[in-house]
Scaffold this active site. Structure first.
Site, PDB file in Angstrom:
ATOM      1  N   HIS A 266      61.619  26.066  40.873  1.00  0.00           N
ATOM      2  CA  HIS A 266      61.111  26.954  39.817  1.00  0.00           C
ATOM      3  C   HIS A 266      61.875  28.289  39.754  1.00  0.00           C
ATOM      4  O   HIS A 266      62.517  28.608  38.768  1.00  0.00           O
ATOM      5  CB  HIS A 266      59.628  27.271  40.073  1.00  0.00           C
ATOM      6  CG  HIS A 266      58.740  26.076  40.139  1.00  0.00           C
ATOM      7  ND1 HIS A 266      58.446  25.282  39.056  1.00  0.00           N
ATOM      8  CD2 HIS A 266      58.057  25.539  41.173  1.00  0.00           C
ATOM      9  CE1 HIS A 266      57.624  24.308  39.413  1.00  0.00           C
ATOM     10  NE2 HIS A 266      57.366  24.434  40.695  1.00  0.00           N
ATOM     11  N   ASP A 267      61.784  29.075  40.812  1.00  0.00           N
ATOM     12  CA  ASP A 267      62.314  30.451  40.782  1.00  0.00           C
ATOM     13  C   ASP A 267      63.830  30.494  40.732  1.00  0.00           C
ATOM     14  O   ASP A 267      64.411  31.427  40.167  1.00  0.00           O
ATOM     15  CB  ASP A 267      61.819  31.225  42.007  1.00  0.00           C
ATOM     16  CG  ASP A 267      60.313  31.388  42.001  1.00  0.00           C
ATOM     17  OD1 ASP A 267      59.733  31.537  43.080  1.00  0.00           O
ATOM     18  OD2 ASP A 267      59.726  31.353  40.903  1.00  0.00           O
TER      19      ASP A 267
ATOM     20  N   ASN B  72      52.178  34.144  46.179  1.00  0.00           N
ATOM     21  CA  ASN B  72      52.205  33.007  47.113  1.00  0.00           C
ATOM     22  C   ASN B  72      51.500  33.346  48.413  1.00  0.00           C
ATOM     23  O   ASN B  72      51.037  32.472  49.129  1.00  0.00           O
ATOM     24  CB  ASN B  72      53.653  32.599  47.410  1.00  0.00           C
ATOM     25  CG  ASN B  72      54.270  31.877  46.233  1.00  0.00           C
ATOM     26  OD1 ASN B  72      53.584  31.164  45.505  1.00  0.00           O
ATOM     27  ND2 ASN B  72      55.552  32.085  46.024  1.00  0.00           N
TER      28      ASN B  72
ATOM     29  N   PHE C 185      51.100  29.203  37.500  1.00  0.00           N
ATOM     30  CA  PHE C 185      50.597  30.107  38.544  1.00  0.00           C
ATOM     31  C   PHE C 185      50.962  31.575  38.303  1.00  0.00           C
ATOM     32  O   PHE C 185      50.083  32.452  38.310  1.00  0.00           O
ATOM     33  CB  PHE C 185      51.157  29.646  39.894  1.00  0.00           C
ATOM     34  CG  PHE C 185      50.745  30.486  41.078  1.00  0.00           C
ATOM     35  CD1 PHE C 185      51.600  31.449  41.591  1.00  0.00           C
ATOM     36  CD2 PHE C 185      49.495  30.324  41.674  1.00  0.00           C
ATOM     37  CE1 PHE C 185      51.230  32.230  42.668  1.00  0.00           C
ATOM     38  CE2 PHE C 185      49.113  31.093  42.765  1.00  0.00           C
ATOM     39  CZ  PHE C 185      49.989  32.053  43.272  1.00  0.00           C
ATOM     40  N   ASN C 186      52.235  31.897  38.131  1.00  0.00           N
ATOM     41  CA  ASN C 186      52.663  33.305  38.049  1.00  0.00           C
ATOM     42  C   ASN C 186      51.963  34.045  36.918  1.00  0.00           C
ATOM     43  O   ASN C 186      51.608  35.216  37.044  1.00  0.00           O
ATOM     44  CB  ASN C 186      54.177  33.403  37.858  1.00  0.00           C
ATOM     45  CG  ASN C 186      54.939  33.022  39.110  1.00  0.00           C
ATOM     46  OD1 ASN C 186      54.389  33.038  40.210  1.00  0.00           O
ATOM     47  ND2 ASN C 186      56.189  32.650  38.954  1.00  0.00           N
TER      48      ASN C 186
ATOM     49  N   ASP D 232      61.172  31.203  45.880  1.00  0.00           N
ATOM     50  CA  ASP D 232      61.651  32.581  45.763  1.00  0.00           C
ATOM     51  C   ASP D 232      62.767  32.841  46.776  1.00  0.00           C
ATOM     52  O   ASP D 232      63.766  33.484  46.471  1.00  0.00           O
ATOM     53  CB  ASP D 232      60.534  33.590  46.074  1.00  0.00           C
ATOM     54  CG  ASP D 232      59.331  33.478  45.183  1.00  0.00           C
ATOM     55  OD1 ASP D 232      58.524  32.563  45.392  1.00  0.00           O
ATOM     56  OD2 ASP D 232      59.214  34.295  44.263  1.00  0.00           O
TER      57      ASP D 232
ATOM     58  N   THR E  38      60.071  36.565  39.808  1.00  0.00           N
ATOM     59  CA  THR E  38      59.776  35.156  40.122  1.00  0.00           C
ATOM     60  C   THR E  38      58.381  35.011  40.741  1.00  0.00           C
ATOM     61  O   THR E  38      58.103  34.045  41.457  1.00  0.00           O
ATOM     62  CB  THR E  38      60.830  34.572  41.095  1.00  0.00           C
ATOM     63  OG1 THR E  38      60.831  35.385  42.292  1.00  0.00           O
ATOM     64  CG2 THR E  38      62.208  34.570  40.476  1.00  0.00           C
TER      65      THR E  38
ATOM     66  N   ASP F  47      57.811  36.826  45.183  1.00  0.00           N
ATOM     67  CA  ASP F  47      56.664  36.673  46.102  1.00  0.00           C
ATOM     68  C   ASP F  47      56.969  35.552  47.093  1.00  0.00           C
ATOM     69  O   ASP F  47      56.301  34.518  47.126  1.00  0.00           O
ATOM     70  CB  ASP F  47      55.358  36.389  45.332  1.00  0.00           C
ATOM     71  CG  ASP F  47      55.385  35.067  44.558  1.00  0.00           C
ATOM     72  OD1 ASP F  47      54.313  34.478  44.361  1.00  0.00           O
ATOM     73  OD2 ASP F  47      56.487  34.620  44.179  1.00  0.00           O
TER      74      ASP F  47
HETATM   75  O1  RIB Z   1      54.420  27.958  39.334  1.00  0.00           O
HETATM   76  C1  RIB Z   1      55.553  28.175  40.137  1.00  0.00           C
HETATM   77  C2  RIB Z   1      55.587  29.585  40.638  1.00  0.00           C
HETATM   78  O2  RIB Z   1      54.468  29.804  41.485  1.00  0.00           O
HETATM   79  C3  RIB Z   1      56.821  29.892  41.509  1.00  0.00           C
HETATM   80  O3  RIB Z   1      57.201  31.235  41.321  1.00  0.00           O
HETATM   81  C4  RIB Z   1      56.320  29.691  42.916  1.00  0.00           C
HETATM   82  O4  RIB Z   1      57.005  30.549  43.855  1.00  0.00           O
HETATM   83  C5  RIB Z   1      54.903  30.148  42.797  1.00  0.00           C
HETATM   84  O5  RIB Z   1      54.874  31.547  42.932  1.00  0.00           O
HETATM   85 CA    CA Z   2      57.471  32.744  43.168  1.00  0.00          CA
END
Ligand code: RIB
Ligand code: CA
Length: 315
Positions: free
Chosen positions: A244-245, A40, A165-166, A16, A124, A11
């Site tokens: 993160h991703d 996102n 979040f994801n 990403d 991701t 996203d």
């Molecule tokens: O919490 C981090 C995630 O949330 C990552 O994938 C970032 O791109 C957002 O989507």
């Molecule tokens: Ca992401």
């Protein structure tokens, strides 16, 4: 050496975008398909961002748009972190090609059916597209080698005190993925908050003689400024940009950089207070079958070297 077939589900999103670049830079991966989720930003914007990145790299990979919303809930685009466009900061040229005429579900199923070997899926963003694939085509589970995802956390959270979040955006989808029986590697906040690039290191990318290095530096500049206040920073320690991703792609390329434990993970889908919590049974209290390799630590320098080497090999 035989390339490893992968499907990226993303996203974009700044991190990403860098994860896409690392995957597309690798000579070990055969990126068969990129599918896009809403998270996102809206599905239109995340799809456009994915097309922009692939175009910028002069790569030819099918980009197929997926679900515009979670299975049961509404999507809350993370404008705060990624901006209105979902990829604010650098100005990227318009893509040279359009999104696939196929949706993510049809494209993923087709890639799995046609693949002569098992495919690794690297999500991701929210897991909506993957949950749909597993639900509509359960017979294709055997064609998936492993799902290596960025999401969740054993300890803590970001968008909620105990949810990342994801997973929080589509907890029902995450529940389907973790119950699927497909091997899962979970790159949660426990490891991704350690996968930092410090501001002093941004210039490693800015100074690269190609066009992708400076773009990564611009993405890091924006992402670092917009990322939520440091919650792992020790006093006097400047928090870096959390990749993160990128961890999910890095795990596929170099799992030896990570420390993980095989644990049972369940998803909270009811409580509003802890919605989307990945309940990682760290002490095996429930005595349930482990269903994920949960990452807890990373060789940060090795991670940075892997990323710089990948980015420097791109146009
Ligand atoms: O919490 C981090 C995630 O949330 C990552 O994938 C970032 O791109 C957002 O989507
Ligand atoms: Ca992401």
């Amino acid at each position: 050496m035989k390339k490893r077939p992968v499907i990226l589900d993303c996203d974009p999103g700044h991190d990403d975008a860098i994860a896409l670049m690392l995957a597309l830079s690798s000579k070990e991966l055969d990126v068969r398909l990129i599918t896009v989720s809403a998270g996102n930003s809206t599905i239109e914007r995340t799809t456009l961002n994915a097309l922009r990145i692939v175009s910028f790299l002069d790569k030819q990979v099918e980009v197929a748009a997926g679900a515009r919303k979670p299975l049961r809930r509404v999507v809350i685009p993370d404008v705060e972190t990624h901006g209105e466009s979902g990829l604010d900061g650098p100005v990227l040229p318009e893509p040279k090609f359009s999104a696939s005429s196929r949706n993510a579900l049809d494209a993923q199923a087709d890639v799995l059916k046609r693949s002569e070997s098992k495919v690794t899926i690297i999500p991701t963003g929210p897991l909506t597209n993957i949950a749909l694939l597993l639900s509509v085509y359960p017979e294709l589970k055997d064609k998936i080698d492993r799902i290596v995802l960025m999401g969740g956390a054993c300890f803590g959270g970001n968008w909620l005190p105990n949810a990342e979040f994801n997973i929080m955006i589509d907890p029902e989808a995450a529940d389907i993925v973790f119950r699927s029986g497909v091997p899962v590697t979970m790159c949660g906040l426990d490891v991704t908050l350690k996968a930092q690039i410090f501001p002093a290191e941004f210039d490693i990318f800015r100074r690269m003689p190609n066009r992708t290095g400076p773009l990564v530096a611009e993405l890091l500049d924006f992402f670092h400024k917009s990322t939520t206040p440091p919650f792992m920073a020790a006093p006097g320690h400047e928090e870096g940009a959390h990749m993160h991703d990128v961890c999910a792609v890095a795990w596929v390329l170099a799992p030896e950089l990570f420390v993980s434990r095989h644990l049972n993970v369940q998803i909270e889908t009811v409580s509003e207070l802890t919605l989307g919590c990945t309940v990682v049974d760290y002490n095996n209290v429930f005595k349930l079958q482990p269903n994920a390799d949960v990452c807890f630590d990373i060789d940060r320098k090795g991670f940075l070297d892997l990323l710089t080497s990948g980015i420097s090999s791109l146009p």
